[in-house]
Design a protein around this motif. Structure first.
Motif, short mmCIF file in Angstrom:
data_model
loop_
_atom_site.label_atom_id
_atom_site.label_comp_id
_atom_site.label_asym_id
_atom_site.label_seq_id
_atom_site.Cartn_x
_atom_site.Cartn_y
_atom_site.Cartn_z
N LEU A 81 15.59 6.65 -53.55
CA LEU A 81 14.69 5.53 -53.30
C LEU A 81 15.45 4.36 -52.67
O LEU A 81 14.99 3.77 -51.69
N ILE A 82 16.59 4.03 -53.24
CA ILE A 82 17.39 2.94 -52.69
C ILE A 82 17.83 3.26 -51.26
O ILE A 82 17.73 2.41 -50.37
N LYS A 83 18.28 4.47 -51.03
CA LYS A 83 18.72 4.85 -49.68
C LYS A 83 17.57 4.75 -48.69
O LYS A 83 17.73 4.21 -47.58
N GLU A 84 16.41 5.25 -49.07
CA GLU A 84 15.24 5.19 -48.17
C GLU A 84 14.86 3.74 -47.86
O GLU A 84 14.61 3.38 -46.71
N ALA A 85 14.82 2.90 -48.90
CA ALA A 85 14.45 1.49 -48.69
C ALA A 85 15.50 0.79 -47.83
O ALA A 85 15.16 -0.02 -46.95
N ARG A 86 16.77 1.10 -48.06
CA ARG A 86 17.85 0.48 -47.28
C ARG A 86 17.77 0.87 -45.80
O ARG A 86 17.83 0.02 -44.92
N THR A 87 17.58 2.17 -45.54
CA THR A 87 17.54 2.62 -44.14
C THR A 87 16.28 2.11 -43.43
O THR A 87 16.33 1.79 -42.24
N ARG A 88 15.17 1.99 -44.14
CA ARG A 88 13.95 1.43 -43.52
C ARG A 88 14.16 -0.01 -43.09
O ARG A 88 13.55 -0.47 -42.12
N ARG A 89 14.99 -0.73 -43.82
CA ARG A 89 15.27 -2.13 -43.46
C ARG A 89 16.40 -2.24 -42.44
O ARG A 89 16.77 -3.34 -42.05
N GLY A 90 16.95 -1.09 -42.06
CA GLY A 90 18.02 -1.10 -41.06
C GLY A 90 19.35 -1.63 -41.57
O GLY A 90 20.15 -2.15 -40.80
N LEU A 91 19.58 -1.49 -42.86
CA LEU A 91 20.81 -2.00 -43.46
C LEU A 91 21.82 -0.88 -43.68
O LEU A 91 21.45 0.23 -44.05
N SER A 92 23.08 -1.21 -43.48
CA SER A 92 24.15 -0.28 -43.85
C SER A 92 24.43 -0.43 -45.34
O SER A 92 23.99 -1.41 -45.97
N GLN A 93 25.17 0.50 -45.88
CA GLN A 93 25.56 0.37 -47.28
C GLN A 93 26.39 -0.90 -47.48
O GLN A 93 26.21 -1.62 -48.47
N ALA A 94 27.26 -1.20 -46.53
CA ALA A 94 28.10 -2.40 -46.62
C ALA A 94 27.26 -3.67 -46.60
O ALA A 94 27.53 -4.62 -47.35
N ALA A 95 26.22 -3.69 -45.77
CA ALA A 95 25.36 -4.87 -45.69
C ALA A 95 24.60 -5.08 -47.00
O ALA A 95 24.51 -6.22 -47.50
#
Length: 98
Positions: free
Chosen positions: A12-26
């Protein structure tokens, strides 16, 4: 999405992060943690601190809606109800023997 495991939360976190266009570092910078921590969470690390996980979810705009299931009827409840019967009840079942 149903959440049952730490892996589900990670996905869920990965999906939400990628939808917002964020890297793990960001994302890590936004919640004051490390990219390694974000990677661990996204891969389902079961021992993650719940406060940080909730912060990550909130930061990503994920809304949580928990539902508590109704209380199950159990033998203990049935037994308790049997003890509450009165002698003058109109049923054929005897709650106790003398």
């Amino acid at each position: 999405m149903r959440i049952r495991t730490a892996r589900d939360i990670g996905m869920l976190i990965k999906e939400a992060r990628t939808r917002r266009g964020l890297s793990q570092a960001a994302l890590a910078k936004m919640i004051n943690t490390t990219q390694t921590w974000v990677s661990w969470i996204e891969n389902g690390k079961p021992s993650a601190e719940i406060g940080n996980v909730l912060l990550a979810l909130t930061t990503l705009g994920v809304e949580l809606d928990f539902q508590i299931p109704p209380a199950p009827t159990s033998a203990a409840n049935h037994h308790h109800k049997a003890e509450e019967r009165h002698v003058d009840d109109d049923d054929d079942e005897i709650p106790y023997k003398l």
